[in-house]
Design an enzyme around this catalytic site. Structure first.
Site, mmCIF file in Angstrom:
data_model
loop_
_atom_site.group_PDB
_atom_site.id
_atom_site.type_symbol
_atom_site.label_atom_id
_atom_site.label_comp_id
_atom_site.label_asym_id
_atom_site.label_seq_id
_atom_site.Cartn_x
_atom_site.Cartn_y
_atom_site.Cartn_z
ATOM 1 N N LYS A 149 54.741 9.515 20.811
ATOM 2 C CA LYS A 149 55.309 10.247 19.671
ATOM 3 C C LYS A 149 56.763 9.858 19.404
ATOM 4 C CE LYS A 149 52.420 14.098 21.244
ATOM 5 N NZ LYS A 149 52.464 14.131 22.702
ATOM 6 N N TYR A 198 58.813 13.053 26.889
ATOM 7 C CA TYR A 198 58.319 13.404 28.222
ATOM 8 C C TYR A 198 58.906 12.515 29.328
ATOM 9 C CZ TYR A 198 54.624 15.575 25.306
ATOM 10 O OH TYR A 198 53.926 16.281 24.350
ATOM 11 N N ASP A 217 47.820 11.366 26.563
ATOM 12 C CA ASP A 217 48.782 11.834 25.559
ATOM 13 C C ASP A 217 50.172 11.887 26.177
ATOM 14 O OD1 ASP A 217 49.066 13.413 22.820
ATOM 15 O OD2 ASP A 217 50.293 14.468 24.303
ATOM 16 N N HIS A 223 56.655 13.656 16.086
ATOM 17 C CA HIS A 223 56.531 14.766 17.039
ATOM 18 C C HIS A 223 56.772 16.139 16.390
ATOM 19 C CE1 HIS A 223 56.949 15.439 21.640
ATOM 20 N NE2 HIS A 223 56.427 16.497 21.077
#
Ligand code: NAP
Length: 249
Positions: free
Chosen positions: A62, A37, A32, A93
């Site tokens: 996302k 990120y 994930d 998201h």
């Protein structure tokens, strides 16, 4: 979709490459990530370097709200970094103004196969209903924060009633409640760790989950949750821990 995946928030560079490598070795088949990120490139590198074929790995990434005007472009950028032609699951998201428009754009990418499954994250009942009214492709997943300490049963029931898989994020409360006495006592009873109890709790409630771990020991521990189940009385005790406690708040 494998029931347990590796979460990768707040882990980047060589550390995330190492974590993905260790996870694939330990038997994880699901990773994930998110544009937010800033680790998609390293995750792509780790997957390419591994012996596990791409087709056997379920990758989620996302769409960040600031990209909603050009959702297809944002998807292309993620695919390029992940070094793949398709993503197994693409999530909006967070709900934001304009999400309906982004969803329509992503339905095209779903139709041409670059997105295998389309879903959402952090959607409330109201957001889900609004989306269901207009969507050609129904959301397959709602990824929401969930642990025994933050258990929104109404939202979960609503998703499940609409055939939306609920995916629990921050299932370990980012470590903040891992030493709670009730969890520790139940862990002792089953000869498991508190983290394993919290992960198993999500599975017992028919959710999937993506615990984040960086160390080999945690990575291996978190996937070793398929050889036991928690009995209804202990599940009821864990459910009573709900205090709407948000780990990220
Ligand atoms: P989490 O998985 O609840 O907790 C991660 C923390 O728990 C880390 O500090 C980790 O330490 C520790 N940990 C892991 N395994 C452990 C074990 N067996 N025993 C003791 N401690 C352990 O937190 P999270 O990262 O917030 O959530 C998980 C994933 O959900 C994220 O990584 C991300 O992929 C996703 N997520 C999604 C959203 C969204 O808005 N959609 C928001 C937040 C998170 P080490 O790292 O040192 O192993």
């Amino acid at each position: 979709m494998p029931a347990v995946g590796l979460g990768t928030y707040q882990i980047s560079g060589s550390a995330v490459e190492e974590a993905v490598f260790l996870a694939l070795e330990a038997g994880y088949r699901r990773i994930d990530t998110a544009k937010l990120y800033q680790n998609e490139r390293e995750i792509g590198d780790a997957i390419r370097a591994s012996d596990v074929p791409r087709k056997d790995i379920f990758i989620t990434t996302k769409l960040w709200p600031t990209d909603f005007i050009n959702a297809e472009w944002a998807l292309e950028e993620s695919l390029d970094k992940l070094q793949t032609d398709y993503v197994d699951l693409y999530l909006i998201h967070w709900p934001f103004v304009g999400k309906g428009r982004a969803w329509k754009a992503l339905e095209n990418s779903h139709a041409d196969g670059r997105i295998r499954a389309l879903g959402v994250s952090n959607y409330s009942i109201k957001h889900i209903n609004e989306l269901l009214k207009n969507a050609k492709v129904k959301p397959a997943v709602n990824q929401i924060e969930c642990s025994p300490f933050f258990y929104r049963k109404d939202l979960i029931d609503h998703c499940m009633a609409n055939d939306i898989v609920v995916e629990a994020y921050s299932p370990l409360t980012r470590g903040q409640k891992i030493n709670d006495p009730v969890v520790v006592e139940i862990a002792r009873k089953y000869d498991k760790s508190p983290a394993q109890i919290m992960i198993r709790w999500a599975l017992e409630h028919s959710m999937t989950t993506v615990p984040k771990a960086a160390s080999k020991a945690h990575i291996e521990e978190n996937i070793a949750v398929f050889d036991f189940s928690i009995d209804p009385a202990d599940m009821a005790s864990l459910d009573t821990l709900n205090k709407n406690y948000r780990a990220g708040a």
